[in-house]
Design an enzyme around this catalytic site. Structure first.
Site, PDB file in Angstrom:
ATOM      1  N   TYR A 149       0.843  -1.208   0.000  1.00 33.89           N
ATOM      2  CA  TYR A 149       0.000   0.000   0.000  1.00 33.89           C
ATOM      3  C   TYR A 149       0.876   1.255   0.000  1.00 33.89           C
ATOM      4  CZ  TYR A 149      -2.618   3.866   1.977  1.00 33.89           C
ATOM      5  OH  TYR A 149      -3.132   5.117   2.214  1.00 33.89           O
TER       6      TYR A 149
ATOM      7  N   PRO B 212       2.934  14.956   3.321  1.00 30.40           N
ATOM      8  CA  PRO B 212       1.737  14.405   3.989  1.00 30.40           C
ATOM      9  C   PRO B 212       1.449  13.006   3.463  1.00 30.40           C
ATOM     10  CG  PRO B 212       1.107  15.946   2.249  1.00 30.40           C
ATOM     11  CD  PRO B 212       2.608  16.002   2.344  1.00 30.40           C
TER      12      PRO B 212
ATOM     13  N   SER C  26      -1.220  14.729   7.143  1.00 32.20           N
ATOM     14  CA  SER C  26      -2.278  14.362   6.190  1.00 32.20           C
ATOM     15  C   SER C  26      -3.656  14.459   6.828  1.00 32.20           C
ATOM     16  CB  SER C  26      -2.057  12.916   5.720  1.00 32.20           C
ATOM     17  OG  SER C  26      -3.185  12.437   5.037  1.00 32.20           O
TER      18      SER C  26
ATOM     19  N   TYR D 152      -7.997  17.789   2.149  1.00 32.06           N
ATOM     20  CA  TYR D 152      -8.739  17.430   0.947  1.00 32.06           C
ATOM     21  C   TYR D 152     -10.063  18.167   1.028  1.00 32.06           C
ATOM     22  CZ  TYR D 152      -5.728  13.427  -0.277  1.00 32.06           C
ATOM     23  OH  TYR D 152      -4.682  12.634  -0.657  1.00 32.06           O
TER      24      TYR D 152
ATOM     25  N   THR E 292      -4.531  19.529  -1.336  1.00 36.64           N
ATOM     26  CA  THR E 292      -4.118  18.584  -2.386  1.00 36.64           C
ATOM     27  C   THR E 292      -5.167  18.566  -3.488  1.00 36.64           C
ATOM     28  OG1 THR E 292      -2.870  17.309  -0.791  1.00 36.64           O
ATOM     29  CG2 THR E 292      -3.462  16.186  -2.837  1.00 36.64           C
TER      30      THR E 292
ATOM     31  N   LYS F 198      -1.146  21.562  -3.656  1.00 39.53           N
ATOM     32  CA  LYS F 198      -0.209  20.454  -3.885  1.00 39.53           C
ATOM     33  C   LYS F 198      -0.748  19.553  -4.985  1.00 39.53           C
ATOM     34  CE  LYS F 198       1.787  16.406  -1.511  1.00 39.53           C
ATOM     35  NZ  LYS F 198       0.982  15.268  -1.917  1.00 39.53           N
TER      36      LYS F 198
ATOM     37  N   SER G  53       4.009  18.154  -7.707  1.00 36.04           N
ATOM     38  CA  SER G  53       3.906  16.778  -7.213  1.00 36.04           C
ATOM     39  C   SER G  53       2.993  15.980  -8.116  1.00 36.04           C
ATOM     40  CB  SER G  53       3.320  16.810  -5.790  1.00 36.04           C
ATOM     41  OG  SER G  53       3.048  15.500  -5.318  1.00 36.04           O
TER      42      SER G  53
ATOM     43  N   HIS H 215       1.946  13.138  -6.611  1.00 36.69           N
ATOM     44  CA  HIS H 215       1.410  12.306  -5.529  1.00 36.69           C
ATOM     45  C   HIS H 215       2.198  10.987  -5.417  1.00 36.69           C
ATOM     46  CE1 HIS H 215      -2.533  12.469  -3.142  1.00 36.69           C
ATOM     47  NE2 HIS H 215      -1.954  11.381  -2.681  1.00 36.69           N
TER      48      HIS H 215
ATOM     49  N   GLY I 158       8.596  13.906  -4.837  1.00 37.71           N
ATOM     50  CA  GLY I 158       8.553  12.751  -5.718  1.00 37.71           C
ATOM     51  C   GLY I 158       9.951  12.261  -6.034  1.00 37.71           C
ATOM     52  N   GLY I 159      10.360  11.179  -5.367  1.00 34.35           N
ATOM     53  CA  GLY I 159      11.642  10.561  -5.696  1.00 34.35           C
ATOM     54  C   GLY I 159      12.863  11.254  -5.144  1.00 34.35           C
TER      55      GLY I 159
ATOM     56  N   ARG J 274      15.655  11.371  -2.819  1.00 35.17           N
ATOM     57  CA  ARG J 274      16.249  10.306  -2.007  1.00 35.17           C
ATOM     58  C   ARG J 274      17.674  10.600  -1.555  1.00 35.17           C
ATOM     59  NH1 ARG J 274      11.667   9.536  -2.235  1.00 35.17           N
ATOM     60  NH2 ARG J 274      10.537   7.772  -3.107  1.00 35.17           N
TER      61      ARG J 274
ATOM     62  N   ARG K 223       7.829   8.404   0.944  1.00 35.08           N
ATOM     63  CA  ARG K 223       7.971   7.012   1.386  1.00 35.08           C
ATOM     64  C   ARG K 223       9.177   6.722   2.281  1.00 35.08           C
ATOM     65  NH1 ARG K 223       6.190   7.087  -3.780  1.00 35.08           N
ATOM     66  NH2 ARG K 223       4.336   5.920  -4.370  1.00 35.08           N
TER      67      ARG K 223
HETATM   68  C1  LIG Z   1       1.371   5.836   1.517  1.00 39.55           C
HETATM   69  C2  LIG Z   1       1.215   7.229   0.976  1.00 39.55           C
HETATM   70  C3  LIG Z   1       0.136   7.987   1.387  1.00 39.55           C
HETATM   71  C4  LIG Z   1      -0.017   9.290   0.896  1.00 39.55           C
HETATM   72  N1  LIG Z   1      -1.054  10.041   1.373  1.00 39.55           N
HETATM   73  C5  LIG Z   1      -1.177  11.320   0.979  1.00 39.55           C
HETATM   74  C6  LIG Z   1      -2.179  12.143   1.540  1.00 39.55           C
HETATM   75  O1  LIG Z   1      -2.947  11.729   2.395  1.00 39.55           O
HETATM   76  N2  LIG Z   1      -2.257  13.419   1.090  1.00 39.55           N
HETATM   77  C7  LIG Z   1      -1.399  13.923   0.143  1.00 39.55           C
HETATM   78  O2  LIG Z   1      -1.511  15.086  -0.224  1.00 39.55           O
HETATM   79  N3  LIG Z   1      -0.421  13.165  -0.381  1.00 39.55           N
HETATM   80  C8  LIG Z   1      -0.288  11.889   0.016  1.00 39.55           C
HETATM   81  N4  LIG Z   1       0.737  11.126  -0.490  1.00 39.55           N
HETATM   82  C9  LIG Z   1       1.698  11.711  -1.454  1.00 39.55           C
HETATM   83  C10 LIG Z   1       2.894  12.349  -0.731  1.00 39.55           C
HETATM   84  O3  LIG Z   1       2.506  13.517  -0.041  1.00 39.55           O
HETATM   85  C11 LIG Z   1       4.003  12.747  -1.702  1.00 39.55           C
HETATM   86  O4  LIG Z   1       3.462  13.556  -2.726  1.00 39.55           O
HETATM   87  C12 LIG Z   1       4.762  11.587  -2.336  1.00 39.55           C
HETATM   88  O5  LIG Z   1       4.783  10.456  -1.505  1.00 39.55           O
HETATM   89  C13 LIG Z   1       6.177  12.036  -2.657  1.00 39.55           C
HETATM   90  O6  LIG Z   1       6.859  11.067  -3.338  1.00 39.55           O
HETATM   91  P1  LIG Z   1       7.942  10.057  -2.637  1.00 39.55           P
HETATM   92  O7  LIG Z   1       7.151   9.086  -1.848  1.00 39.55           O
HETATM   93  O8  LIG Z   1       8.578   9.473  -3.856  1.00 39.55           O
HETATM   94  O9  LIG Z   1       8.907  10.879  -1.834  1.00 39.55           O
HETATM   95  C14 LIG Z   1       0.902   9.813  -0.035  1.00 39.55           C
HETATM   96  C15 LIG Z   1       1.987   9.042  -0.428  1.00 39.55           C
HETATM   97  C16 LIG Z   1       2.159   7.766   0.068  1.00 39.55           C
HETATM   98  C17 LIG Z   1       3.355   6.963  -0.381  1.00 39.55           C
END
Ligand SMILES: Cc1cc2nc3c(=O)[nH]c(=O)nc-3n(C[C@H](O)[C@H](O)[C@H](O)COP(=O)(O)O)c2cc1C
Length: 353
Positions: free
Chosen positions: A23, A76, A105, A128, A154, A221, A243, A245, A277-278, A280, A300
């Protein structure tokens, strides 16, 4: 990827229920966008400066009138309690110790007020626009009362992206996590999870609506285009987060690394622009900051850090990223983040293999 982040991910994968790991890790569709994110940052090349005094490298950045000691921000993310019993309370305790801003979040699995009490640094609240808009209003008001410095709206999620990887073993988030912030606001007789779904009819008017209700600046976002960023600014946005997401919404959406320049052009310096996003490593952050981002969010890897080692793991991951960035800044000839500029970056290069 920074080696510590890789080790924490391995430990998390070994310890987590595989359905929870999937997930968190999943992207939508065929995961094209999710899988491209990291390589997109690596496709840029640097033009370092030389003979600059880099004995004292500082990572401080100004964001919406506040001075942050690190440009790394906790993205978040939903339901941290699936990773660790203390959930977001542990994440936010760990983040502040590394000098990092954290974004909570709407799908937090711990109460906003409890996370605020555990937080050791500044934090923002991610909203949201829910179908029952009164729920969104109640949450942003509570976040403002609890000390949030901004609302992150978002906008890339009119419907939740379909994640092929998890459709077979869909995790079910227990009510005590899903409803922890919502239950007290639900109208008797309403179907909780439907009322709390994202409202697909939202328009830019929601930006000033949430600013008014919360009394806080509202950043949007999930923007990947300069023209869309400008449209959000016209509607009152105080900042933009580039982003996709984490590749969890529109598969085949552009990597953030490739969308950043166009958004920066559309914003034209009027408000802060963040990106995720990415990210690391220190080098990924350096590229983003040199291109013109004001800060970078990490997703992540911090869930893996939380799952592997709790609050201390989150601090360690963010400290490692900051230390890595400090090192590459020095080697690139920049003692301050403000010393970076887009002339230091070339690319993206075409893949050579
Ligand atoms: C498990 C998970 C849950 C997420 N839940 C939300 C959320 O509730 N609201 C939101 O704006 N973004 C959410 N995101 C997106 C993150 O805020 C973010 O944009 C994204 O994870 C960044 O990329 P990265 O994981 O490669 O660093 C979620 C991402 C993951 C992996």
């Amino acid at each position: 990827m920074h080696p510590l982040l890789g080790r924490q991910e391995q430990a998390a994968q070994a310890g987590l229920d595989p359905a929870v790991y999937d997930y968190y890790a999943a992207g939508s569709g065929d995961e094209v966008t999710a899988l491209e994110a990291e390589a997109a940052w690596r496709a840029f090349r640097l033009r370092p400066r030389v003979l600059r005094d880099v004995t004292d490298v500082q990572l401080g950045v100004d964001l919406l009138g506040s001075r942050l000691t690190s440009p790394f921000v906790v993205a978040p993310m939903a339901f941290h309690a699936l990773a660790h019993p203390e959930g977001e309370c542990a994440t936010f305790a760990g983040a502040g110790r590394a000098g990092a801003l954290a974004v909570l979040s709407t799908r937090s699995s711990r109460r906003i007020e409890d996370v605020a009490a555990a937080a050791t640094g500044p934090w923002w609240f991610q909203a949201y626009g829910m179908r029952d808009r009164a729920l969104t209003h109640a949450l942003v008001r509570r976040a403002a009362d609890a000390g949030a410095g901004a609302v992150v709206l978002t906008v890339d999620t009119p419907y939740v992206g379909r994640k092929g990887r998890v459709s077979g073993v869909r995790i079910s988030v227990p009510d005590d996590q899903y409803l922890v912030n919502l239950a007290q606001h639900l109208v008797p007789g309403s179907v909780a999870r439907e009322s709390a779904e994202q409202d697909p009819s939202m328009t830019p008017a929601v930006i000033s609506e949430l600013a008014e209700v919360s009394g806080l600046p509202v950043l949007v976002k999930g923007v990947l285009r300069g023209d869309e960023a400008a449209r959000c600014l016209d509607a009152g946005a105080a900042g933009v987060i580039v982003s996709n997401h984490g590749g969890r919404q529109l598969d085949r959406a552009l990597p953030s690394a490739l969308a950043l320049a166009d958004v920066l052009a559309g914003v034209a310096g009027r408000v802060p622009v963040l990106v995720d996003g990415g990210i690391r490593s220190g080098l990924d952050a350096l590229v983003a900051l040199a291109l013109g981002a004001d800060a970078v969010l990490v997703g992540r890897p911090l869930l893996w850090a939380l799952a592997a080692e709790g609050a201390a793991g989150v601090t360690a991951a963010l400290d490692a990223l900051a230390e890595d960035l400090r090192h590459v800044l020095a080697v690139a000839g920049a003692a301050r983040i403000a010393d970076l500029d887009a002339t230091m970056v070339v690319g993206p290069l075409q893949p050579t293999t």
